[in-house]
Design an enzyme around this catalytic site. Sequence first.
Site, PDB file in Angstrom:
ATOM      1  N   HIS A   1       0.279  -1.186   0.167  1.00 19.05           N
ATOM      2  CA  HIS A   1      -0.053   0.025  -0.307  1.00 19.05           C
ATOM      3  C   HIS A   1       0.884   1.003  -0.072  1.00 19.05           C
ATOM      4  O   HIS A   1       1.185   2.309  -0.946  1.00 19.05           O
ATOM      5  CB  HIS A   1      -1.517   0.311   1.248  1.00 19.05           C
ATOM      6  CG  HIS A   1      -1.903   1.189   1.240  1.00 19.05           C
ATOM      7  ND1 HIS A   1      -2.156   1.626   2.368  1.00 19.05           N
ATOM      8  CD2 HIS A   1      -2.324   1.759   0.219  1.00 19.05           C
ATOM      9  CE1 HIS A   1      -2.776   2.984   1.945  1.00 19.05           C
ATOM     10  NE2 HIS A   1      -3.107   2.822   0.947  1.00 19.05           N
TER      11      HIS A   1
ATOM     12  N   HIS B   1      -2.073   1.340   8.005  1.00 16.63           N
ATOM     13  CA  HIS B   1      -2.599   1.104   7.693  1.00 16.63           C
ATOM     14  C   HIS B   1      -3.719  -0.479   7.964  1.00 16.63           C
ATOM     15  O   HIS B   1      -5.241  -0.309   7.386  1.00 16.63           O
ATOM     16  CB  HIS B   1      -3.926   1.963   6.352  1.00 16.63           C
ATOM     17  CG  HIS B   1      -2.986   2.689   6.030  1.00 16.63           C
ATOM     18  ND1 HIS B   1      -1.865   3.165   5.807  1.00 16.63           N
ATOM     19  CD2 HIS B   1      -3.280   3.755   6.858  1.00 16.63           C
ATOM     20  CE1 HIS B   1      -1.252   4.221   5.440  1.00 16.63           C
ATOM     21  NE2 HIS B   1      -2.121   5.216   6.290  1.00 16.63           N
TER      22      HIS B   1
END
Length: 174
Positions: A104, A123
């Site tokens: 990510h 995250h």
Amino acid sequence: MTGCQKLVELGRRQFLRSGAAAAAGVAAATAVSSTPAKAAVSAARVSYPANRLANLKDLTVNEPLQIAYPDSDSPGVLIKLGTRVPGGAGPDGDLVAYSTLCPHKGFPLAYDGRDRTLSCPGHFSRFDTEKEGQQIWGHATQNLPMFRLAVDAAGDITAVGTDELIYGRTRNVL
Ligand code: FES
């Protein structure tokens, strides 16, 4: 010969000359195109280094060993899972290695031996080390790059490639 006939004869000669030149051009083009074409080498082809990571004797089941592949700027882990898994290498089919840069945004992943996932503190994406790095939760838009391994008769473990793009790179081998 009248003036008019001279003009006609001149035009006929020019027509024949230009026709002959055109025919020669076609013949030359045909000769060129009959030469066998060489296969173009794909620009996307990548040659991976073969880097020795460890020996089987260095590993303990379910304890990740920190590695780097294909270069020192690409951290990863080598894990002996203790159970044969898809894509697993070695005599027991249980050796896996992954990049530890989250696909990510590149946060460093941490291994959780309880469920054998690599988890992201950024995250919270999670990746299954028993299923070739498949993402099981989170923001990432690709699975985790898995490093391909080869194991020789002496138990030396070598990384020889990877199956996904490593985070932050436009190509895996710089
Ligand atoms: Fe890992 Fe965002 S950096 S989920």
